[in-house]
Design an enzyme around this catalytic site. Sequence first.
Site, short mmCIF file in Angstrom:
data_model
loop_
_atom_site.label_atom_id
_atom_site.label_comp_id
_atom_site.label_asym_id
_atom_site.label_seq_id
_atom_site.Cartn_x
_atom_site.Cartn_y
_atom_site.Cartn_z
N SER A 1 -85.09 55.46 -12.84
CA SER A 1 -85.69 54.80 -11.67
C SER A 1 -84.93 55.01 -10.37
O SER A 1 -85.42 54.61 -9.31
CB SER A 1 -85.84 53.29 -11.93
OG SER A 1 -86.87 53.07 -12.86
N GLU B 1 -93.62 57.77 -14.11
CA GLU B 1 -93.14 56.82 -15.11
C GLU B 1 -93.97 56.88 -16.39
O GLU B 1 -93.42 56.86 -17.50
CB GLU B 1 -93.15 55.40 -14.54
CG GLU B 1 -92.02 55.12 -13.56
CD GLU B 1 -90.67 54.94 -14.23
OE1 GLU B 1 -90.60 55.00 -15.47
OE2 GLU B 1 -89.67 54.76 -13.50
#
Length: 292
Positions: free
Chosen positions: A62, A162
Amino acid sequence: MKKTGLLFLLISAFTFAQQSVLEQKISSIIKDKNATVGISVLGFENGFKYSKNADKKLPMQSVFKFHIAATVLDYVDKGKLSLDQKVILDKNNLLENTWSPLREKYPNGGVEIPLSEVLEYTVAKSDNNGCDILLKLLGGTQTVQRFMDSKGLKDFQIKYNEAEMHKDWNNQYKNYSTASSATEVLKKFYDGKLLSKKSTDYLMKVMFSTSTGKNKLIEQFPENTPVARKTGASGKNNAGLTGAENEIGIVTLPNGKHYALAVFVSNSTETDVVNCKMISDISKSVWDYFNK
Protein backbone atom coordinates in the site's frame (compact mmCIF):
# COMPACT_ATOMS: atom_id res chain seq x y z
CA MET A 1 47.12 23.84 8.81
CA LYS A 2 44.67 26.72 8.98
CA LYS A 3 42.05 26.70 11.73
CA THR A 4 39.22 26.45 9.18
CA GLY A 5 40.79 23.34 7.66
CA LEU A 6 41.28 21.76 11.06
CA LEU A 7 37.69 22.57 12.01
CA PHE A 8 36.43 20.95 8.81
CA LEU A 9 38.42 17.81 9.54
CA LEU A 10 37.10 17.66 13.09
CA ILE A 11 33.51 18.10 11.94
CA SER A 12 33.99 15.46 9.23
CA ALA A 13 35.46 13.02 11.74
CA PHE A 14 32.63 13.67 14.19
CA THR A 15 30.00 13.17 11.46
CA PHE A 16 31.66 9.94 10.31
CA ALA A 17 31.71 8.66 13.88
CA GLN A 18 28.01 9.44 14.30
CA GLN A 19 27.18 7.67 11.04
CA SER A 20 29.18 4.68 12.22
CA VAL A 21 27.10 4.56 15.39
CA LEU A 22 23.90 4.70 13.31
CA GLU A 23 25.18 1.89 11.09
CA GLN A 24 26.01 -0.22 14.13
CA LYS A 25 22.57 0.34 15.66
CA ILE A 26 20.70 -0.53 12.48
CA SER A 27 22.89 -3.55 11.80
CA SER A 28 22.18 -4.86 15.31
CA ILE A 29 18.43 -4.42 14.77
CA ILE A 30 18.28 -6.50 11.60
CA LYS A 31 21.02 -8.97 12.56
CA ASP A 32 19.88 -12.62 12.47
CA LYS A 33 16.45 -11.64 11.11
CA ASN A 34 15.19 -13.89 8.34
CA ALA A 35 14.11 -11.02 6.12
CA THR A 36 15.36 -8.62 3.49
CA VAL A 37 15.33 -5.07 4.90
CA GLY A 38 15.75 -2.08 2.60
CA ILE A 39 16.47 1.25 4.31
CA SER A 40 16.98 4.76 2.99
CA VAL A 41 17.37 8.02 4.93
CA LEU A 42 17.58 11.43 3.29
CA GLY A 43 18.11 14.65 5.22
CA PHE A 44 16.32 17.46 3.40
CA GLU A 45 18.25 20.46 4.64
CA ASN A 46 21.68 18.93 5.21
CA GLY A 47 21.71 16.34 2.41
CA PHE A 48 22.53 13.49 4.81
CA LYS A 49 22.17 10.06 3.23
CA TYR A 50 22.12 6.59 4.71
CA SER A 51 21.29 3.40 2.90
CA LYS A 52 21.22 -0.33 3.45
CA ASN A 53 19.91 -2.60 0.72
CA ALA A 54 18.42 0.64 -0.61
CA ASP A 55 18.87 -0.43 -4.25
CA LYS A 56 16.87 -3.66 -3.92
CA LYS A 57 13.53 -3.66 -5.75
CA LEU A 58 11.06 -4.69 -3.06
CA PRO A 59 7.24 -4.95 -3.09
CA MET A 60 5.53 -1.73 -2.03
CA GLN A 61 2.08 -3.01 -1.13
CA SER A 62 0.00 0.00 0.00
CA VAL A 63 2.95 2.38 -0.07
CA PHE A 64 2.04 2.74 -3.75
CA LYS A 65 -1.13 4.57 -2.70
CA PHE A 66 1.06 7.65 -2.19
CA HIS A 67 2.12 7.49 -5.84
CA ILE A 68 -1.49 6.91 -6.92
CA ALA A 69 -2.78 9.84 -4.85
CA ALA A 70 -0.07 12.09 -6.28
CA THR A 71 -1.13 11.10 -9.81
CA VAL A 72 -4.78 11.84 -9.02
CA LEU A 73 -3.78 15.27 -7.75
CA ASP A 74 -1.72 15.87 -10.89
CA TYR A 75 -4.97 15.27 -12.80
CA VAL A 76 -6.68 17.73 -10.46
CA ASP A 77 -3.94 20.29 -11.13
CA LYS A 78 -4.47 19.81 -14.87
CA GLY A 79 -8.26 20.12 -14.61
CA LYS A 80 -8.88 16.51 -15.63
CA LEU A 81 -10.40 15.64 -12.26
CA SER A 82 -11.89 17.62 -9.38
CA LEU A 83 -11.76 16.82 -5.67
CA ASP A 84 -15.39 17.90 -5.51
CA GLN A 85 -16.64 15.57 -8.24
CA LYS A 86 -18.95 12.80 -7.10
CA VAL A 87 -18.01 9.14 -7.03
CA ILE A 88 -20.76 6.51 -6.88
CA LEU A 89 -20.22 3.69 -4.39
CA ASP A 90 -21.97 0.41 -5.08
CA LYS A 91 -21.49 -3.35 -4.76
CA ASN A 92 -19.22 -3.32 -7.80
CA ASN A 93 -16.56 -1.13 -6.20
CA LEU A 94 -17.08 -1.98 -2.52
CA LEU A 95 -15.57 -5.45 -2.70
CA GLU A 96 -15.77 -7.82 0.26
CA ASN A 97 -12.81 -9.64 1.83
CA THR A 98 -10.44 -6.72 1.54
CA TRP A 99 -9.35 -3.93 3.89
CA SER A 100 -11.90 -1.17 3.37
CA PRO A 101 -12.99 1.31 6.06
CA LEU A 102 -14.90 2.98 3.21
CA ARG A 103 -17.08 -0.13 2.84
CA GLU A 104 -17.58 -0.24 6.60
CA LYS A 105 -18.84 3.37 6.50
CA TYR A 106 -21.09 2.75 3.47
CA PRO A 107 -21.87 -1.00 3.68
CA ASN A 108 -24.83 -0.88 1.31
CA GLY A 109 -23.33 1.49 -1.26
CA GLY A 110 -25.85 3.44 -3.28
CA VAL A 111 -24.28 6.76 -2.29
CA GLU A 112 -22.30 9.51 -3.98
CA ILE A 113 -19.29 10.91 -2.15
CA PRO A 114 -16.68 13.49 -3.21
CA LEU A 115 -13.45 12.29 -4.78
CA SER A 116 -11.61 13.94 -1.89
CA GLU A 117 -13.18 11.47 0.54
CA VAL A 118 -12.09 8.51 -1.57
CA LEU A 119 -8.53 9.85 -1.74
CA GLU A 120 -8.38 10.56 1.99
CA TYR A 121 -9.61 7.06 2.87
CA THR A 122 -7.14 5.57 0.41
CA VAL A 123 -4.11 7.35 1.86
CA ALA A 124 -4.86 7.98 5.53
CA LYS A 125 -6.73 4.71 6.15
CA SER A 126 -5.09 2.67 3.35
CA ASP A 127 -8.45 1.67 1.87
CA ASN A 128 -8.08 -0.98 -0.85
CA ASN A 129 -11.42 -0.32 -2.52
CA GLY A 130 -10.70 3.40 -2.54
CA CYS A 131 -7.35 2.66 -4.18
CA ASP A 132 -8.92 0.75 -7.06
CA ILE A 133 -11.61 3.40 -7.52
CA LEU A 134 -8.85 5.99 -7.96
CA LEU A 135 -6.98 3.78 -10.41
CA LYS A 136 -10.13 3.28 -12.48
CA LEU A 137 -10.62 7.06 -12.66
CA LEU A 138 -7.02 7.41 -13.84
CA GLY A 139 -7.42 4.73 -16.50
CA GLY A 140 -5.22 2.17 -14.78
CA THR A 141 -1.81 1.70 -13.21
CA GLN A 142 -0.04 2.72 -16.44
CA THR A 143 -1.13 6.33 -15.82
CA VAL A 144 0.67 6.31 -12.47
CA GLN A 145 3.76 4.78 -14.09
CA ARG A 146 3.82 7.44 -16.81
CA PHE A 147 3.49 10.26 -14.26
CA MET A 148 6.31 8.95 -12.09
CA ASP A 149 8.48 8.35 -15.16
CA SER A 150 7.83 11.92 -16.28
CA LYS A 151 9.16 13.18 -12.95
CA GLY A 152 12.40 11.27 -13.37
CA LEU A 153 11.65 8.69 -10.68
CA LYS A 154 13.79 5.58 -11.05
CA ASP A 155 13.40 2.03 -9.74
CA PHE A 156 9.62 2.29 -9.39
CA GLN A 157 7.11 0.02 -11.08
CA ILE A 158 3.35 -0.37 -10.74
CA LYS A 159 1.40 -2.97 -12.73
CA TYR A 160 -1.39 -4.35 -10.57
CA ASN A 161 -4.25 -2.90 -8.51
CA GLU A 162 -5.32 -4.16 -5.09
CA ALA A 163 -7.89 -6.63 -6.41
CA GLU A 164 -5.28 -8.18 -8.71
CA MET A 165 -2.77 -8.46 -5.87
CA HIS A 166 -5.40 -10.23 -3.79
CA LYS A 167 -5.94 -12.79 -6.56
CA ASP A 168 -2.26 -13.71 -6.92
CA TRP A 169 0.33 -13.39 -4.15
CA ASN A 170 3.15 -13.02 -6.68
CA ASN A 171 1.61 -9.92 -8.28
CA GLN A 172 2.79 -7.76 -5.38
CA TYR A 173 6.38 -8.28 -6.51
CA LYS A 174 5.60 -6.53 -9.81
CA ASN A 175 4.64 -3.40 -7.83
CA TYR A 176 8.06 -2.52 -6.56
CA SER A 177 10.26 0.32 -5.41
CA THR A 178 13.70 0.64 -3.93
CA ALA A 179 14.00 2.36 -0.58
CA SER A 180 16.13 5.07 -2.17
CA SER A 181 13.47 5.66 -4.84
CA ALA A 182 10.91 6.11 -2.06
CA THR A 183 12.90 8.79 -0.23
CA GLU A 184 13.68 10.46 -3.55
CA VAL A 185 10.00 10.79 -4.46
CA LEU A 186 9.20 12.12 -0.99
CA LYS A 187 11.89 14.80 -1.44
CA LYS A 188 10.50 15.74 -4.87
CA PHE A 189 7.04 15.93 -3.29
CA TYR A 190 8.25 18.10 -0.39
CA ASP A 191 10.12 20.40 -2.78
CA GLY A 192 6.98 20.97 -4.87
CA LYS A 193 8.41 19.15 -7.89
CA LEU A 194 5.49 16.72 -8.21
CA LEU A 195 2.41 18.86 -7.69
CA SER A 196 1.12 22.41 -7.32
CA LYS A 197 1.53 24.03 -3.93
CA LYS A 198 -2.18 23.63 -3.24
CA SER A 199 -2.12 19.91 -4.02
CA THR A 200 1.18 19.41 -2.18
CA ASP A 201 -0.23 21.03 0.96
CA TYR A 202 -3.43 19.01 0.67
CA LEU A 203 -1.72 15.63 0.29
CA MET A 204 0.75 16.49 3.06
CA LYS A 205 -2.19 17.19 5.37
CA VAL A 206 -3.82 13.89 4.43
CA MET A 207 -0.57 12.01 5.12
CA PHE A 208 -0.24 13.72 8.50
CA SER A 209 -3.61 12.17 9.40
CA THR A 210 -2.60 8.58 8.57
CA SER A 211 -4.04 6.24 11.18
CA THR A 212 -2.56 2.89 10.10
CA GLY A 213 0.68 1.35 11.34
CA LYS A 214 1.08 3.24 14.59
CA ASN A 215 3.40 0.47 15.80
CA LYS A 216 5.93 1.17 13.07
CA LEU A 217 7.68 4.40 12.06
CA ILE A 218 6.10 6.72 14.65
CA GLU A 219 5.80 4.31 17.59
CA GLN A 220 8.76 5.64 19.58
CA PHE A 221 8.50 9.31 18.59
CA PRO A 222 7.47 12.05 20.99
CA GLU A 223 3.70 12.52 20.94
CA ASN A 224 2.37 14.83 18.20
CA THR A 225 5.56 14.71 16.13
CA PRO A 226 4.49 15.76 12.60
CA VAL A 227 5.05 12.84 10.22
CA ALA A 228 3.60 12.65 6.71
CA ARG A 229 3.58 8.93 6.10
CA LYS A 230 2.23 5.97 4.15
CA THR A 231 2.19 2.37 5.32
CA GLY A 232 2.03 -0.92 3.46
CA ALA A 233 1.62 -4.56 4.49
CA SER A 234 0.94 -7.86 2.74
CA GLY A 235 0.09 -10.05 5.70
CA LYS A 236 1.34 -13.65 5.58
CA ASN A 237 0.70 -16.33 2.99
CA ASN A 238 -0.06 -19.95 3.82
CA ALA A 239 3.64 -20.71 4.09
CA GLY A 240 4.08 -18.05 6.78
CA LEU A 241 5.92 -15.62 4.52
CA THR A 242 5.44 -11.85 4.78
CA GLY A 243 5.85 -10.29 1.33
CA ALA A 244 6.01 -6.74 2.64
CA GLU A 245 5.86 -4.77 5.88
CA ASN A 246 6.68 -1.21 4.91
CA GLU A 247 6.51 2.45 5.76
CA ILE A 248 7.72 5.66 4.20
CA GLY A 249 7.47 9.12 5.70
CA ILE A 250 8.64 12.70 5.99
CA VAL A 251 9.59 13.49 9.58
CA THR A 252 9.63 17.03 11.01
CA LEU A 253 12.26 17.44 13.71
CA PRO A 254 11.90 19.63 16.82
CA ASN A 255 14.29 22.15 15.20
CA GLY A 256 11.96 22.44 12.19
CA LYS A 257 14.18 20.50 9.82
CA HIS A 258 13.13 17.35 7.95
CA TYR A 259 14.21 13.97 6.73
CA ALA A 260 12.63 11.19 4.70
CA LEU A 261 12.79 7.57 5.82
CA ALA A 262 11.79 4.44 3.93
CA VAL A 263 11.92 0.97 5.47
CA PHE A 264 10.85 -2.05 3.41
CA VAL A 265 10.80 -5.43 5.14
CA SER A 266 10.36 -8.17 2.55
CA ASN A 267 10.24 -11.96 2.30
CA SER A 268 10.24 -12.29 6.07
CA THR A 269 9.49 -15.41 8.08
CA GLU A 270 9.57 -13.37 11.28
CA THR A 271 6.32 -12.63 13.12
CA ASP A 272 4.31 -9.52 12.32
CA VAL A 273 5.33 -8.14 15.71
CA VAL A 274 9.04 -8.61 14.95
CA ASN A 275 8.69 -7.08 11.47
CA CYS A 276 6.97 -3.98 12.82
CA LYS A 277 9.41 -3.71 15.73
CA MET A 278 12.29 -3.65 13.26
CA ILE A 279 10.74 -0.64 11.52
CA SER A 280 10.04 1.04 14.86
CA ASP A 281 13.58 0.50 16.16
CA ILE A 282 15.21 1.59 12.90
CA SER A 283 13.06 4.72 12.90
CA LYS A 284 14.02 5.51 16.51
CA SER A 285 17.71 5.07 15.69
CA VAL A 286 17.41 7.55 12.82
CA TRP A 287 15.46 9.96 15.04
CA ASP A 288 18.19 9.78 17.68
CA TYR A 289 20.86 10.46 15.04
CA PHE A 290 19.14 13.63 13.89
CA ASN A 291 18.46 14.83 17.41
CA LYS A 292 22.00 14.59 18.77
